[in-house]
Design a protein around this motif. Sequence first.
Motif: not given
Length: 412
Positions: A181, A203, A205-206, A280
Amino acid sequence: MPDNLSIGDALVENLVIVSDRGSLTLTRSFVSASIYESMFTPGVVCDITVLDTQDLIGNLKLLGDETVTFSFKSPNLKAANFTFALYEVSDQQQLASQRAKTYVLRCVSEEAMYAQTNYIQKSYNDLCSNIVVDICGSYLFTKKRVEIETTRGNQNILIPHKSPYDAIKMVRSRSVAASDSRSSSYLFFESRQNETQVLKFTTIESLFSKDPVKYFKQSGAINIDALSMEQDNNILSFKIPQQFSSLDKISPGGTTRITTFNFTTWQFETQDVKTSDRDYKDGGSGTSTSTAFANRYLNARIPPQSFIPIDISQRATTYIAEATADFQSYLGQILQNSLKIRVPGDTQLTPGVTIDCTFPNRSGITTEMQEDPLMSGKFLISRIHHRIGLVQERPRYTCIIEAIKGRFEEGI
């Protein structure tokens, strides 16, 4: 009420007030409820309206040290189980019969009550993720499972008389992900998993990397309320608060100058870091930054600068300097597309899970509706309001969802 619920129904299985002076079951007295969950705040808030025909609540002598256990099911037969601290009883009304009263039980996560009085004065030399675990157990006294995304690099952090939530916010701002991430966009919030409450330190992103828990679609039907009684994945209404913001893209996007001061060598070091929205994980698959936009606004001769002191002579490497440009760029990216929808109630919808939404491209009146190539796709639920209305309302149980996406589904 049978378990074979219709779309938009809710089955309240349990509503109990518990204190040292006894317990009171109010399941049959339930009238309505609103539960507010968010991944931007660490606790959950709940307002429950009950009808008391025997003055049971008055006889229990509520003092504010009680807990409220609340459990209900949606048509998918998955339960949402909550344990709250009762912090206020308000809006008492006496009905015309003079023998019945309605109350609003105002509840909040138990950890939020502990956070009001337990302050932290402590020095840590550990991973940020381990520090958060310690705060949850030692100062928030949580009984919930704490789900952690491991951070990178031990950090010397002195917490100078801060509340647990403020301390976690301080630690979160210094956290760098050990996983892939890149943005290290950590959040701390309460969610639900396997029908129980859970605290998450992870996060964005996770969260985006997970598969959608449900697929929704916006129908072109005229009688949308009638259709909602047949399809639980139909979007009853939607609003797009923001489709893009050029200012949010310009400020943190493009090139960022990271300037550090090394206390070992007593020298300034400067590095220009160029970021790309393709680096990302978010809800889109293509870039939302056109070549013309990048050439016009993201090629500054002197880019925005972040100054970060580094003392590797006395402290371990924190990796904050390396992650700063990606963190700033991702925040600007994730704010680009947001959505607000109202859908039939479903207990599996909670902050931090992804959903897939399909919207028609209303390009014509007589032509067949096609999928909107920009706004359709994966969204991350950031806030949600579970509303269980009066028993005569149809649909009785609905979810008002705020979700974020980032890039468009298709690139420019």
